[in-house]
Design an enzyme around this catalytic site. Structure first.
Site, short mmCIF file in Angstrom:
data_model
loop_
_atom_site.label_atom_id
_atom_site.label_comp_id
_atom_site.label_asym_id
_atom_site.label_seq_id
_atom_site.Cartn_x
_atom_site.Cartn_y
_atom_site.Cartn_z
N HIS A 101 -2.72 -1.60 -1.61
CA HIS A 101 -2.65 -1.26 -0.22
C HIS A 101 -3.64 -0.83 0.45
O HIS A 101 -3.67 0.53 1.04
CB HIS A 101 -1.27 -0.26 -0.20
CG HIS A 101 -1.26 0.88 -1.13
ND1 HIS A 101 -2.39 1.61 -1.61
CD2 HIS A 101 -0.32 1.37 -1.90
CE1 HIS A 101 -2.01 2.22 -2.47
NE2 HIS A 101 -0.72 2.49 -2.68
N ASP A 143 4.81 -2.38 -1.50
CA ASP A 143 4.96 -1.04 -1.60
C ASP A 143 6.16 -0.40 -1.16
O ASP A 143 6.21 0.71 -0.77
CB ASP A 143 3.75 -0.41 -0.99
CG ASP A 143 3.53 1.03 -1.50
OD1 ASP A 143 4.10 1.56 -2.53
OD2 ASP A 143 2.75 1.93 -0.95
O1 DOR Z 1 3.96 6.00 0.35
C1 DOR Z 1 3.99 5.96 -0.79
N1 DOR Z 1 5.03 6.08 -1.60
N2 DOR Z 1 2.61 5.58 -1.57
C2 DOR Z 1 2.68 5.56 -2.79
O2 DOR Z 1 1.72 5.39 -3.32
C3 DOR Z 1 3.94 6.09 -3.44
C4 DOR Z 1 5.07 5.72 -2.90
C5 DOR Z 1 6.23 6.32 -3.39
O3 DOR Z 1 6.40 6.19 -4.83
O4 DOR Z 1 7.02 6.94 -2.93
#
Ligand code: DOR
Length: 450
Positions: A238, A311
């Site tokens: 990302h 993601d």
């Molecule tokens: O925004 C995010 N949420 N970035 C991450 O790297 C982890 C993810 C999460 O697991 O909530």
């Protein structure tokens, strides 16, 4: 359940072009691709005239929260969202509770997914200070997509904040290491300062200032130095800044470095996204100003970006309603990635062929995934069929994630997945998941039996 199918009359998409053809799948494998194929009458037909037939599109970065966070999502709900969005396989991240940081916990996830996961699946092992030396033995276990490193703190407890520990991780094993790259010491300093200035909560428009460009660039520079020094292949997850894309180009480390982009960073821009969606646009690394979004779009086309991952990071609406920065980072996206990219195709800044490159060939190359590639005789009979003529606003009640916090709700999308075929078996029909979940563990070139 039959594994024979004839998909008729669709436009079959590969990374090099589009051809109007039938696809005949026999015993789960493609037997032939061509015009006017004649299969025996008992073979089921799937009429795809006017539709596009993609090979098995994948999502190499999702967080499904099981075990430990099932109120946000579990493997059943997350994987149902995936199949409804046209995703035929996913790789799931290790920042669950407990974190997937041992072979036993990896085996536990594989066991949980059996008979409950709609698409095919694999799981990452999380790097920790304690397991660094063992990762080399564990990374090639069946069902493991590789090692994940968090250089910056995000959801969960996994963290490798310093170079000496990161170097130990990179020197243990040989598969590509997947990295969340944000500089933890700088993050800590900036959060402490924010909380000092705003003890009762700050505007979420400050998110991309707290986790600023320098956090990302500093960390990625450290990582590229270490990749070069150790010769270990790395995958930058990302990527959120134009500066990091320039850095990757300038350093020109060839196959040592691959890059992922998310739809969040490709379709949203600050500060508007925070003004409009509040914490529903809050993720790590943050969405930044439009120039970064535009640089990412360019990098999709010039080859700097190797793959697209959603993601998918679900949190409950209650958690997201906490004052920033207590609100957790991450938004759901596994179901909306393909529809968003089809919209980009409609809008002319992406081609259908690029989707195959970025969602089939890219992830396959980055992680060594087998059984995913162009639809040709002998390949796996796994395909995604989309209807490009369906243009409608993204409806909240179409979404199947337990997290409702999707900032794209209401956005007009052009094209929705209608069917998914997994090894000849129709598992999504007219946009609705059908049959028992029948996903299987992904197979990797670098898997070793224990
Ligand atoms: O925004 C995010 N949420 N970035 C991450 O790297 C982890 C993810 C999460 O697991 O909530």
């Amino acid at each position: 359940m039959s594994h024979d199918l004839l998909i008729t009359g669709g436009e079959v998409v590969s990374s090099s072009g589009v051809e109007r053809a039938d696809v005949w799948i026999e015993a789960g494998k493609v037997r032939a691709v061509g015009s006017d194929l004649e299969a025996p009458a008992e073979v089921a037909r799937l009429e795809a005239s006017g539709k596009w037939v993609f090979p098995g599109l994948m999502d190499p970065q999702v967080h499904f929260r099981e075990p430990g966070g099932e109120a946000k999502e579990d493997l059943a709900s997350g994987s149902e969202a995936a199949i409804a969005g046209g995703v035929t396989a996913y790789c799931e991240m290790p920042n669950t509770n407990p974190a997937t940081a041992t072979p036993e916990l990896l085996a536990d996830k594989l066991e949980r997914a059996r008979g409950r996961s709609h698409p095919d699946y694999a799981f990452f092992l999380g790097a920790t200070e304690e397991n660094a030396e063992q990762l080399g033995d564990w990374e090639s276990l069946p069902g493991c997509s590789g090692i994940k490193v968090f250089m910056g703190s995000s959801t969960g407890s996994l963290l490798i904040p310093d170079d000496p520990t990161l170097e130990r991780v990179l020197r243990s094993g040989s598969r590509r290491v997947t990295v969340h790259s944000e500089d933890d010491p700088r993050l800590k300093e900036r959060y402490a300062d924010l909380v000092r200035r705003y003890p009762n909560g700050a505007p979420v428009t400050m998110h991309h200032d707290v986790r600023d460009i320098e956090c990302a660039v500093r960390s990625t520079r450290r990582l590229l130095d270490l990749a070069e020094r150790t010769g270990r292949r790395i995958h930058l997850l990302h990527v959120s800044t134009a500066e990091e894309l320039d850095l990757v180009r300038e350093r020109d480390l060839g196959d040592l470095v691959t890059v992922e982009a998310t739809p969040n960073h490709l379709f949203l821009a600050a500060p508007e996204c925070y003004e409009e969606h509040g914490t529903w646009a809050q993720m790590n690394p943050p969405v930044r100003e439009a120039r970064h979004r535009d640089a990412l779009r360019e990098a999709l086309l010039d080859g700097t970006v190797t793959c697209i991952g959603s993601d998918h990071a679900p949190h409950t609406a209650e958690e997201k309603a906490r004052p920033f920065p207590q609100s957790p980072s991450g938004i759901p996206g596994v179901q909306t990635t393909i529809a968003l990219l089809l919209t980009a195709v409609r809008d002319g800044w992406l081609r259908r062929e690029d989707m195959v490159r970025l969602q089939v060939e890219g992830p396959a190359k980055v992680y060594g995934i087998l059984d995913r590639g162009p639809l040709v005789a002998g390949s796996a009979g796994t395909a995604v069929i989309v209807d490009p003529s369906r243009t409608e606003p993204l409806a909240a009640d179409w979404l199947r994630s337990r997290s409702p916090c999707n900032p794209f709700i209401g956005r007009p999308l052009a094209g929705l997945p209608t069917e998914v075929v997994l090894r000849g078996q129709v598992v999504l029909r007219d946009g609705v998941p059908v049959g028992q979940p029948c996903g299987q563990p992904l197979r990797f070139a670098e898997t070793r039996e224990p």
